[in-house]
Design a protein around this motif. Structure first.
Motif, short mmCIF file in Angstrom:
data_model
loop_
_atom_site.label_atom_id
_atom_site.label_comp_id
_atom_site.label_asym_id
_atom_site.label_seq_id
_atom_site.Cartn_x
_atom_site.Cartn_y
_atom_site.Cartn_z
N ASP A 202 0.83 -1.22 0.00
CA ASP A 202 0.00 0.00 0.00
C ASP A 202 0.86 1.26 0.00
OD1 ASP A 202 -2.45 1.26 -0.13
OD2 ASP A 202 -2.59 1.50 2.04
N ARG A 203 1.93 1.26 -0.79
CA ARG A 203 2.79 2.44 -0.90
C ARG A 203 2.16 3.46 -1.84
NH1 ARG A 203 7.84 0.56 -3.12
NH2 ARG A 203 7.54 -1.66 -2.76
N GLN A 204 2.58 4.70 -1.69
CA GLN A 204 2.00 5.78 -2.48
C GLN A 204 2.84 6.15 -3.70
OE1 GLN A 204 -1.13 6.95 -1.68
NE2 GLN A 204 -0.88 5.19 -0.30
N GLU A 205 4.09 5.63 -3.77
CA GLU A 205 4.96 5.99 -4.88
C GLU A 205 5.96 4.88 -5.16
OE1 GLU A 205 7.41 9.92 -6.34
OE2 GLU A 205 7.76 9.24 -4.28
N VAL A 206 6.29 4.71 -6.42
CA VAL A 206 7.37 3.85 -6.85
C VAL A 206 8.36 4.71 -7.63
CG1 VAL A 206 8.03 1.96 -8.39
CG2 VAL A 206 6.03 1.72 -6.93
N LEU A 208 11.54 4.90 -10.05
CA LEU A 208 12.19 4.06 -11.04
C LEU A 208 13.49 4.70 -11.52
CD1 LEU A 208 9.00 3.16 -13.12
CD2 LEU A 208 10.05 1.85 -11.25
N TRP A 209 14.36 3.85 -12.07
CA TRP A 209 15.66 4.31 -12.55
C TRP A 209 15.52 5.23 -13.77
CZ3 TRP A 209 20.55 0.81 -12.61
CH2 TRP A 209 20.82 0.38 -11.29
N GLY A 210 16.42 6.22 -13.84
CA GLY A 210 16.57 7.01 -15.05
C GLY A 210 15.51 8.09 -15.20
N SER A 211 15.33 8.52 -16.45
CA SER A 211 14.43 9.62 -16.76
C SER A 211 13.07 9.17 -17.28
CB SER A 211 15.09 10.52 -17.82
OG SER A 211 15.26 9.78 -19.03
N GLY A 212 12.99 7.90 -17.73
CA GLY A 212 11.76 7.41 -18.33
C GLY A 212 11.63 7.72 -19.80
N THR A 257 1.72 1.30 -18.40
CA THR A 257 1.01 0.10 -18.83
C THR A 257 1.13 -1.01 -17.79
OG1 THR A 257 1.45 0.66 -21.15
CG2 THR A 257 0.78 -1.59 -20.69
N VAL A 258 2.34 -1.18 -17.24
CA VAL A 258 2.54 -2.20 -16.22
C VAL A 258 1.77 -1.84 -14.95
CG1 VAL A 258 4.23 -3.32 -14.73
CG2 VAL A 258 4.78 -2.89 -17.12
N ARG A 259 1.79 -0.57 -14.54
CA ARG A 259 1.05 -0.14 -13.35
C ARG A 259 -0.43 -0.48 -13.49
NH1 ARG A 259 0.88 6.16 -11.71
NH2 ARG A 259 0.10 6.27 -13.85
N GLU A 260 -0.99 -0.23 -14.66
CA GLU A 260 -2.40 -0.53 -14.87
C GLU A 260 -2.66 -2.03 -14.81
OE1 GLU A 260 -5.85 0.09 -18.30
OE2 GLU A 260 -4.03 1.29 -18.34
N ALA A 261 -1.78 -2.83 -15.43
CA ALA A 261 -1.97 -4.29 -15.43
C ALA A 261 -1.90 -4.86 -14.01
CB ALA A 261 -0.91 -4.95 -16.32
N ARG A 265 -2.09 1.97 -7.70
CA ARG A 265 -2.76 3.26 -7.88
C ARG A 265 -1.91 4.45 -7.44
NH1 ARG A 265 -5.67 1.30 -11.58
NH2 ARG A 265 -7.14 -0.32 -10.92
N GLY A 266 -0.68 4.21 -7.01
CA GLY A 266 0.16 5.31 -6.54
C GLY A 266 0.86 6.04 -7.67
N ARG A 267 1.79 6.93 -7.27
CA ARG A 267 2.53 7.74 -8.23
C ARG A 267 3.76 7.01 -8.74
NH1 ARG A 267 1.76 10.73 -3.76
NH2 ARG A 267 3.97 10.46 -3.20
N ILE A 268 4.28 7.46 -9.88
CA ILE A 268 5.55 6.99 -10.42
C ILE A 268 6.54 8.13 -10.36
CG2 ILE A 268 6.78 6.10 -12.44
CD1 ILE A 268 4.17 4.86 -13.38
N GLY A 269 7.68 7.91 -9.67
CA GLY A 269 8.76 8.89 -9.63
C GLY A 269 9.97 8.38 -10.39
N TRP A 270 10.92 9.28 -10.68
CA TRP A 270 12.09 8.91 -11.47
C TRP A 270 13.36 9.41 -10.79
CZ3 TRP A 270 11.23 5.62 -15.35
CH2 TRP A 270 9.91 5.52 -15.81
N ASP A 271 14.41 8.59 -10.88
CA ASP A 271 15.71 8.93 -10.29
C ASP A 271 16.71 9.14 -11.43
OD1 ASP A 271 18.10 9.16 -9.00
OD2 ASP A 271 18.04 7.20 -8.01
#
Length: 315
Positions: A202-206, A208-212, A257-261, A265-271
């Motif tokens: 039940d985290r609010q954010e993931v 991910l590596w890089g810029s996307g 697409t993966v988040r939906e599958a 429901r949380g946010r996607i952040g980038w590192d």
């Protein structure tokens, strides 16, 4: 002109090296469904890095054809941490299986490489003749060099001994049997696992590596297996063949697409301090399309099926 039956006889006996992996398992299933006898060995039964034992096994079984799908594979993190096995294990496997096949008088072999063999800044879509025209992506150079050596080995056996050995260069693959290990997986299964764990916790954010922003192409392993059977039946040339779907998307779009599958429901952040890898890697699949190939599995459907497979087998 060589006929398909001459290249791959009906009910041929085919040794699939790497039958437990993502690619090899899909190829084995499709070959069996097509009426072929599939010959396999586990790693405990036969270490393909052992040239003498591999040659002895191939001399003993005398297959009609060999599919070399065995490889040391992994994502950016694994390639950066373990460059030596990515170079040396793959070289040893290829030398053992290809040379052993020749010694056992196997006249038909399909070597499966990777789209990472092409230069980092190759033209897009990438044609097969881009090979060796520029510097490689540094994050996976050892693996790419090993695969390039495999292509050269295939060409050399064709030229010196007239062997009907061929090479295929798949794009990024996914599907049942994929590797979901957090340290060694490729981007798509890694995303599935990250989003699944975030959903469960039940985290609010993931993050991910890089810029996307890098763009990647993805093909389901079942579609690759269909292409492999098509090539075994009807292709005989020294030029490697790209195997892909001809369409790409950004890593950010893939993540969505993966988040939906998965149902996160949380946010996607980038590192952005983490590496992106090659900016874009889309294969020119004109050569394969001329043989009659077209993928059948849409990406969103394939991701959902892969997620369900993982939930029932390894999550």
């Amino acid at each position: 002109m060589t006929t398909a039956s001459a290249l791959l006889p009906a009910a041929a006996r085919i040794f699939v090296a790497g039958h437990r992996g993502l690619v090899g398992s899909a190829v084995a299933r499709h070959l069996e469904a097509d009426g072929h006898e599939v010959l396999v060995r586990t790693r405990d039964q036969l270490d393909l890095r052992d040239a003498a034992r591999t040659e002895a096994y191939l001399r003993d079984i005398r297959p009609d054809a060999v599919v070399l799908a065995a490889a040391k594979v992994g994502g950016i993190m694994a390639n950066q941490r373990y460059p030596v096995p990515f170079l040396e294990d793959n070289l040893r496997i290829q030398l053992s299986v290809i040379a052993g096949s020749h010694a056992a008088d196997v006249d038909r072999l399909l070597f499966l490489g990777s789209s990472c063999i092409y230069p980092k800044h190759a033209p897009q879509p990438i044609p097969e003749d881009s090979l060796l025209t520029g510097p490689l992506e540094p994050t996976n150079e050892p693996y790419a060099l090993a695969k390039i050596a495999g292509i050269s080995q295939v060409r050399s056996y064709r030229r010196q001994f007239g062997r009907r050995y061929i090479a295929a260069m798949p794009t990024n693959l996914y599907g049942p049997g994929d590797n979901f290990d957090p340290e060694t997986s490729h981007v798509l299964p890694a995303l599935i696992r990250r989003f699944h764990e975030a959903k469960v916790e039940d985290r609010q954010e993931v993050v991910l590596w890089g810029s996307g922003t890098p763009r990647r192409e993805f093909l389901h392993s079942s579609d690759l297996a269909r292409a492999c059977l098509m090539l075994l039946r009807g292709y005989d040339d020294q030029m490697p063949v790209n195997v892909g779907c001809g369409q790409d998307l950004t890593i950010a779009e893939l993540a969505g697409t993966v988040r939906e599958a998965v149902g996160f429901r949380g946010r996607i952040g980038w590192d952005p301090s983490r590496p992106d890898g090659t900016p874009r890697k889309l294969l020119d699949v004109t050569r394969l399309e001329k043989l009659g190939f077209a993928p059948r599995i849409p990406l969103a459907d394939g991701i959902r099926d892969t997620y369900e497979w993982w939930l029932h087998t390894g999550a």
